[in-house]
Design a protein around this motif. Structure first.
Motif, PDB file in Angstrom:
ATOM      1  N   LYS A 188       0.795  -1.224  -0.022  1.00 24.68           N
ATOM      2  CA  LYS A 188      -0.135  -0.002  -0.010  1.00 24.68           C
ATOM      3  C   LYS A 188       0.827   1.224   0.066  1.00 24.68           C
ATOM      4  O   LYS A 188       0.171   2.325   0.188  1.00 24.68           O
ATOM      5  CB  LYS A 188      -1.218   0.066   1.221  1.00 24.68           C
ATOM      6  N   ARG A 198      -4.056   4.475  -6.231  1.00 25.41           N
ATOM      7  CA  ARG A 198      -4.653   3.724  -6.912  1.00 25.41           C
ATOM      8  C   ARG A 198      -3.571   2.877  -7.912  1.00 25.41           C
ATOM      9  O   ARG A 198      -2.623   3.800  -8.029  1.00 25.41           O
ATOM     10  CB  ARG A 198      -5.621   4.430  -7.940  1.00 25.41           C
ATOM     11  N   LEU A 236      -3.273   1.487 -11.877  1.00 22.15           N
ATOM     12  CA  LEU A 236      -3.985   1.372 -13.074  1.00 22.15           C
ATOM     13  C   LEU A 236      -3.279   0.292 -14.212  1.00 22.15           C
ATOM     14  O   LEU A 236      -2.053   0.355 -14.023  1.00 22.15           O
ATOM     15  CB  LEU A 236      -4.055   2.684 -13.750  1.00 22.15           C
ATOM     16  N   GLU A 238      -8.661  -0.693 -12.479  1.00 26.20           N
ATOM     17  CA  GLU A 238      -7.953   0.200 -11.536  1.00 26.20           C
ATOM     18  C   GLU A 238      -8.191  -0.485 -10.258  1.00 26.20           C
ATOM     19  O   GLU A 238      -9.499  -1.114  -9.997  1.00 26.20           O
ATOM     20  CB  GLU A 238      -9.045   1.378 -11.598  1.00 26.20           C
ATOM     21  N   TYR A 239      -7.036  -0.594  -9.636  1.00 29.41           N
ATOM     22  CA  TYR A 239      -6.919  -1.131  -8.296  1.00 29.41           C
ATOM     23  C   TYR A 239      -7.122  -0.194  -7.195  1.00 29.41           C
ATOM     24  O   TYR A 239      -6.166   0.410  -7.214  1.00 29.41           O
ATOM     25  CB  TYR A 239      -5.872  -1.982  -8.051  1.00 29.41           C
ATOM     26  N   SER A 240      -8.157   0.127  -6.664  1.00 29.66           N
ATOM     27  CA  SER A 240      -8.269   1.242  -5.769  1.00 29.66           C
ATOM     28  C   SER A 240      -8.077   0.770  -4.134  1.00 29.66           C
ATOM     29  O   SER A 240      -8.545  -0.327  -3.777  1.00 29.66           O
ATOM     30  CB  SER A 240      -9.452   1.607  -5.732  1.00 29.66           C
ATOM     31  N   GLU A 254      -8.251   0.709  -0.533  1.00 31.14           N
ATOM     32  CA  GLU A 254      -9.022   1.347   1.011  1.00 31.14           C
ATOM     33  C   GLU A 254      -8.699   0.088   1.812  1.00 31.14           C
ATOM     34  O   GLU A 254      -7.761  -0.156   2.199  1.00 31.14           O
ATOM     35  CB  GLU A 254     -10.513   1.354   0.291  1.00 31.14           C
ATOM     36  N   GLU A 293     -17.622  -0.672  -9.820  1.00 36.35           N
ATOM     37  CA  GLU A 293     -16.858  -1.486  -8.855  1.00 36.35           C
ATOM     38  C   GLU A 293     -17.215  -3.183  -9.299  1.00 36.35           C
ATOM     39  O   GLU A 293     -18.345  -3.525  -9.625  1.00 36.35           O
ATOM     40  CB  GLU A 293     -17.490  -1.434  -7.393  1.00 36.35           C
ATOM     41  N   THR A 319       0.087  11.284 -10.847  1.00 37.37           N
ATOM     42  CA  THR A 319      -0.002   9.868 -11.748  1.00 37.37           C
ATOM     43  C   THR A 319       1.377   9.521 -11.920  1.00 37.37           C
ATOM     44  O   THR A 319       1.991  10.310 -13.092  1.00 37.37           O
ATOM     45  CB  THR A 319      -0.850   9.935 -12.876  1.00 37.37           C
TER      46      THR A 319
END
Length: 363
Positions: A22, A43, A45, A54-56, A58, A69, A138
């Motif tokens: 992370k 994130r 991409l 996209e891997y977000s 949280e 999602e 980014t």
């Protein structure tokens, strides 16, 4: 079944490792973590053949496609799979191999290939939180792995040949003798380039840089710095006439000799600065065979996968660390003289010439 080499599997490892950690760790010139500086990852991409994903990050990893999602995955899943895959990459002896357990997991998260689909050098794109500026840049990266063979920074070709003019008398019989000098490496014989160079420079003869073989490469170098063709010719000559190959050593030696007669009375690092610029431009898009306009590729840096599994970040966003990493972790290498047409004396219009080749590889 998906098969790949250690470098290709390292791309998937990097994806898993970053999602598990992370955060992105910055590296220094010695490929060690810079203490106290990390970028939290927001994130990751990735472009696949079947779309953009996209891997977000949280509390869980949320997979998003087309703004929707698709899936939630526990972060521990990525940690475990990264650890498992690292072990498989390190212990495998085959040139290419498959990892069925990882392939199954990849398919479950819509990761269908080892290499991300991309027209640029970017292998992975990451959005981070920069706590110093409170921005969310980014950042695009090319992934370089130390788990396999060292990769090249600048590939050899006729495009990277430097032509030297032989000043002094040299007879045809001696030319034949020099051009036939060979050296054994294992069971194979190859041109004795260092021996040939040494023989040329006997009897008060000298090699004087004439030009690069391809004008596009020369113009690209001049665009970066007007003296760069001459500087690189000195470094190439130094490499083939010494036992050292690291960029750091070669530049230090050239700096000491100061063949371009820069004013070093105040200890300006002319050669080091110009070579760092060159290495950075090569890393981020300049190719010897194509006109270089100074525009960096979509990628802005490298992610280095270390042998212990750490992933370190070098980015133009932190230019000094990136330049120092390239400068301290590259060397010149000898390519095939037959394939790239260098290492033999030849005649043109009554003058004699000798070509040397530039190839740069990571340590």
């Amino acid at each position: 079944m998906i098969t790949g080499n250690k470098g290709e599997w390292s791309e998937i490892y990097t994806l898993f490792k970053l999602l598990g950690d992370k955060q992105l760790f910055l590296g220094n010139k010695n490929i060690e973590k810079l203490e106290g500086i990390v970028y939290p990852i927001l994130r990751v991409l990735r472009t696949e053949n079947n779309g953009d994903f996209e891997y977000s990050i949280e509390d869980e990893i949320i997979l998003i496609s087309g703004g929707e999602e698709v899936l939630k995955i526990a972060i521990t899943e990525f940690k475990e799979k990264a650890k498992f895959l690292l072990e498989k990459i390190k212990t495998n002896k085959e040139r290419t191999f498959s990892v069925p357990k990882i392939e199954e997991f990849m398919q479950s998260i819509s990761c269908l290939s080892l290499k991300a689909s991309s027209t640029s050098k970017t292998d992975i794109t990451i959005i981070v939180h920069d706590q110093r500026t409170n921005q969310q840049p980014t950042l695009g990266f090319s992934i370089k792995s130390q788990l396999g063979s060292p990769s090249t920074l600048l590939n050899a070709g006729k495009t990277t040949n430097f032509i030297f003019k032989i000043n002094g008398i040299i007879e045809n019989k001696e030319i034949e003798r020099i051009n036939s000098m060979m050296v054994k490496r294992g069971k194979k014989e190859s041109a004795d380039l260092k021996g040939r160079l040494k023989s040329i420079c006997l009897n008060n003869r000298e090699l004087k840089f004439y030009k690069t073989e391809r004008q596009i490469f020369s113009n690209n170098l001049v665009l970066i710095d007007s003296r760069l063709p001459e500087i690189l010719s000195e470094i190439v000559y130094e490499f083939y006439s010494s036992k050292k190959s690291s960029v750091v050593y070669l530049v230090e030696n050239i700096n000491f000799k100061n063949p371009l007669n820069f004013d070093v009375s105040n200890e300006h690092k002319f050669y080091e600065y110009k070579i760092k610029r060159f290495l950075t431009d090569i890393a981020l898009g300049m190719m010897p065979s194509k006109v270089w306009a100074g525009q960096y590729d979509a990628t802005g840096g490298y992610l280095i996968v270390k042998e212990n599994g750490d992933v370190l970040c070098y980015h133009i966003y932190n230019r000094n660390e990136f330049e120092n990493y390239l400068f301290n972790n590259t060397k010149l290498d000898t390519a095939s003289s037959n394939r790239h047409g260098f290492g033999s004396i030849y005649e043109e219009n009554g003058e004699f010439y000798f070509k040397l080749n530039l190839q740069i590889r990571f340590l």
